[in-house]
Design a protein around this motif. Sequence first.
Motif, PDB file in Angstrom:
ATOM      1  N   ALA A 248       7.369 -18.666  34.390  1.00  0.00           N
ATOM      2  CA  ALA A 248       6.343 -19.703  34.285  1.00  0.00           C
ATOM      3  C   ALA A 248       4.967 -19.071  34.059  1.00  0.00           C
ATOM      4  CB  ALA A 248       6.332 -20.558  35.558  1.00  0.00           C
ATOM      5  N   PHE A 249       4.665 -18.040  34.829  1.00  0.00           N
ATOM      6  CA  PHE A 249       3.403 -17.309  34.674  1.00  0.00           C
ATOM      7  C   PHE A 249       3.289 -16.762  33.252  1.00  0.00           C
ATOM      8  CE2 PHE A 249       0.758 -13.572  34.694  1.00  0.00           C
ATOM      9  CZ  PHE A 249      -0.252 -13.806  35.620  1.00  0.00           C
ATOM     10  N   GLY A 250       4.366 -16.152  32.759  1.00  0.00           N
ATOM     11  CA  GLY A 250       4.345 -15.571  31.422  1.00  0.00           C
ATOM     12  C   GLY A 250       4.117 -16.605  30.338  1.00  0.00           C
ATOM     13  N   LEU A 251       4.735 -17.778  30.479  1.00  0.00           N
ATOM     14  CA  LEU A 251       4.521 -18.855  29.505  1.00  0.00           C
ATOM     15  C   LEU A 251       3.055 -19.281  29.465  1.00  0.00           C
ATOM     16  CD1 LEU A 251       7.440 -21.469  29.716  1.00  0.00           C
ATOM     17  CD2 LEU A 251       6.694 -20.165  27.719  1.00  0.00           C
ATOM     18  N   MET A 252       2.464 -19.447  30.631  1.00  0.00           N
ATOM     19  CA  MET A 252       1.070 -19.887  30.700  1.00  0.00           C
ATOM     20  C   MET A 252       0.131 -18.838  30.132  1.00  0.00           C
ATOM     21  SD  MET A 252       1.013 -21.769  34.415  1.00  0.00           S
ATOM     22  CE  MET A 252      -0.517 -22.610  34.085  1.00  0.00           C
ATOM     23  N   ALA A 253       0.407 -17.562  30.435  1.00  0.00           N
ATOM     24  CA  ALA A 253      -0.444 -16.482  29.941  1.00  0.00           C
ATOM     25  C   ALA A 253      -0.337 -16.326  28.430  1.00  0.00           C
ATOM     26  CB  ALA A 253      -0.074 -15.170  30.632  1.00  0.00           C
ATOM     27  N   THR A 254       0.865 -16.485  27.890  1.00  0.00           N
ATOM     28  CA  THR A 254       1.115 -16.235  26.470  1.00  0.00           C
ATOM     29  C   THR A 254       0.702 -17.406  25.594  1.00  0.00           C
ATOM     30  OG1 THR A 254       3.001 -14.880  27.127  1.00  0.00           O
ATOM     31  CG2 THR A 254       2.877 -15.531  24.802  1.00  0.00           C
ATOM     32  N   HIS A 276       9.091 -18.747  17.760  1.00  0.00           N
ATOM     33  CA  HIS A 276       8.280 -18.609  18.973  1.00  0.00           C
ATOM     34  C   HIS A 276       7.109 -19.587  19.037  1.00  0.00           C
ATOM     35  CE1 HIS A 276       9.734 -14.135  19.457  1.00  0.00           C
ATOM     36  NE2 HIS A 276      10.717 -15.043  19.514  1.00  0.00           N
ATOM     37  N   VAL A 277       7.145 -20.655  18.254  1.00  0.00           N
ATOM     38  CA  VAL A 277       6.101 -21.689  18.295  1.00  0.00           C
ATOM     39  C   VAL A 277       6.585 -22.818  19.198  1.00  0.00           C
ATOM     40  CG1 VAL A 277       4.740 -23.338  16.964  1.00  0.00           C
ATOM     41  CG2 VAL A 277       5.311 -21.098  15.980  1.00  0.00           C
ATOM     42  N   LEU A 278       5.874 -23.056  20.289  1.00  0.00           N
ATOM     43  CA  LEU A 278       6.286 -24.090  21.238  1.00  0.00           C
ATOM     44  C   LEU A 278       5.795 -25.459  20.791  1.00  0.00           C
ATOM     45  CD1 LEU A 278       5.686 -22.518  24.767  1.00  0.00           C
ATOM     46  CD2 LEU A 278       7.611 -22.219  23.188  1.00  0.00           C
ATOM     47  N   ARG A 279       6.605 -26.474  21.080  1.00  0.00           N
ATOM     48  CA  ARG A 279       6.198 -27.856  20.842  1.00  0.00           C
ATOM     49  C   ARG A 279       5.979 -28.513  22.198  1.00  0.00           C
ATOM     50  NH1 ARG A 279       8.573 -33.109  20.160  1.00  0.00           N
ATOM     51  NH2 ARG A 279      10.614 -32.273  20.764  1.00  0.00           N
ATOM     52  N   ILE A 280       4.727 -28.909  22.467  1.00  0.00           N
ATOM     53  CA  ILE A 280       4.406 -29.612  23.710  1.00  0.00           C
ATOM     54  C   ILE A 280       4.771 -31.076  23.502  1.00  0.00           C
ATOM     55  CG2 ILE A 280       2.631 -30.067  25.415  1.00  0.00           C
ATOM     56  CD1 ILE A 280       3.333 -27.086  24.929  1.00  0.00           C
ATOM     57  N   PRO A 293       1.896 -18.053  20.231  1.00  0.00           N
ATOM     58  CA  PRO A 293       1.657 -17.052  21.281  1.00  0.00           C
ATOM     59  C   PRO A 293       0.521 -16.095  20.909  1.00  0.00           C
ATOM     60  CG  PRO A 293       3.539 -16.387  19.948  1.00  0.00           C
ATOM     61  CD  PRO A 293       3.113 -17.735  19.430  1.00  0.00           C
ATOM     62  N   PHE A 294      -0.327 -15.849  21.868  1.00  0.00           N
ATOM     63  CA  PHE A 294      -1.375 -14.817  21.726  1.00  0.00           C
ATOM     64  C   PHE A 294      -1.459 -14.073  23.066  1.00  0.00           C
ATOM     65  CE2 PHE A 294      -2.721 -18.063  18.680  1.00  0.00           C
ATOM     66  CZ  PHE A 294      -2.857 -17.292  17.536  1.00  0.00           C
ATOM     67  N   HIS A 295      -0.940 -12.910  23.146  1.00  0.00           N
ATOM     68  CA  HIS A 295      -0.422 -11.972  22.149  1.00  0.00           C
ATOM     69  C   HIS A 295       1.050 -12.278  21.824  1.00  0.00           C
ATOM     70  CE1 HIS A 295      -4.000  -9.575  22.933  1.00  0.00           C
ATOM     71  NE2 HIS A 295      -3.729  -9.637  24.226  1.00  0.00           N
ATOM     72  N   PRO A 296       1.455 -12.135  20.550  1.00  0.00           N
ATOM     73  CA  PRO A 296       2.866 -12.378  20.206  1.00  0.00           C
ATOM     74  C   PRO A 296       3.838 -11.451  20.931  1.00  0.00           C
ATOM     75  CG  PRO A 296       1.493 -12.430  18.235  1.00  0.00           C
ATOM     76  CD  PRO A 296       0.616 -11.941  19.353  1.00  0.00           C
ATOM     77  N   ASP A 297       3.409 -10.199  21.189  1.00  0.00           N
ATOM     78  CA  ASP A 297       4.326  -9.264  21.833  1.00  0.00           C
ATOM     79  C   ASP A 297       4.567  -9.600  23.306  1.00  0.00           C
ATOM     80  OD1 ASP A 297       1.461  -8.243  21.836  1.00  0.00           O
ATOM     81  OD2 ASP A 297       2.347  -6.950  23.369  1.00  0.00           O
ATOM     82  N   TRP A 353      -6.561 -17.202  27.447  1.00  0.00           N
ATOM     83  CA  TRP A 353      -5.873 -17.392  26.163  1.00  0.00           C
ATOM     84  C   TRP A 353      -6.870 -17.880  25.112  1.00  0.00           C
ATOM     85  CZ3 TRP A 353      -5.223 -21.365  22.737  1.00  0.00           C
ATOM     86  CH2 TRP A 353      -4.197 -21.248  21.796  1.00  0.00           C
ATOM     87  N   ALA A 354      -7.701 -18.841  25.484  1.00  0.00           N
ATOM     88  CA  ALA A 354      -8.672 -19.387  24.533  1.00  0.00           C
ATOM     89  C   ALA A 354      -9.658 -18.322  24.066  1.00  0.00           C
ATOM     90  CB  ALA A 354      -9.426 -20.552  25.182  1.00  0.00           C
TER      91      ALA A 354
END
Length: 405
Positions: A248-254, A276-280, A293-297, A353-354
């Motif tokens: 969950a943390f990783g999703l929010m950070a990425t 790797h493009v999420l749809r909200i 994702p930013f960063h994609p890696d 992220w922004a």
Amino acid sequence: MTTTVDLSDDLEVINSAISSDGIRLRIEKRGERLNLRGPLPCRTTPGRTRMQRLSLGVPATVDGLQEAKQLLLLVDLQLRRDQFDWQQWTKKAARPPSDLSKTSSRRSEGRSFKSNDPITLQLEGFEQSFFCDPIRRRSPAGSRTTWSSAYRPYLRRLKRIAEERNLSLGTELLALTLSSYADASRSRQQCATSLSALARHYAISLPDNWRAEAAGYGLHRARFRQLPSDGQILEAVLRIPNPGWRLAFGLMATYGLRNHELFFADLSALAPGGDHVLRILPTTKTGEHQVWPFHPDWVERFQLCELGRSPDLLPSINTDLNRTTLQQVGRRVAEQFRRYELPLTPYDLRHAWAVRTIHIGLPDTVAARMMGHSVAIHTRTYHHWITRRDQQQAVDAALARQNAG
């Protein structure tokens, strides 16, 4: 002494707006007073209506016209609730009714504002209009969350101030309510947003300096320079013992997700071969949108591809919006961050992220769309970093021209 003015143009504009809202009542000027005219209950034949006039006792002035519109909306609300009573309006023509029938009090259960005074009825009328908006009706759960968190608290304070100061709904009351919140606070800006919508609904004039007084959206000054670095984010995740909450943390950070968006996103694009493009999902606060994702890696760094195969690896919490709200889902995420004593908040990850997208040069319009808010909000929130980027680009361009010469 008040003087009458030519209100023909103003009357036409207001009556046209009222008509477009599906209301059959109209405001009319008769001599030096304003009245209502439209289908009203017949005084002699119960259950029937006919075209009639209702004297408001309001002077035919610009201020009186705005008061007349508020009274019209109040009458319309009473008609729709079968609570209109001629006696309440004819005892004192210049005043709206101060109380409704006992039936009204029984119907108050479940409402945001539990009273029957004029300002309460006006707030209820605004609430009904809010939920009847066709766009909001597409996402009932998101609308309920928005109302309970971004409108109701500020309108309740407005009502309390109105009662303490014996004020009616108008410019003075809006200004006093706004000033009751701390300068440069998120609450003050959110209050301004909700009160602006209320003012538009009832055609109330806002003070000329309203936007300046409302300033303060976005990062609080105390946290302005305290956003976590990428290194601090990668260190913080190591404090989380639960693998589900690490994901969950990783999703929010990425992806810069809001707290509740964690559990209302299509994660299938994280599966092997996905883009790797999420749809909200459209059930969220601001509706459907896509985010990169930013960063994609970091997708691999946080092992997020596992979620593409098994979304249920995320923490198990109640996401049934018939039994919970988006706000409650988001609160659960924030509580978990505090439980693990992380040195940052969920929104720190979103802000980071922004800022990351600003540094790499992603257009503000694109970043704003991914974050699910307007460009205006994006610009105000991240003004410092956007200004720095734009100035740096101008300096680089100027140096390049100098070197070329």
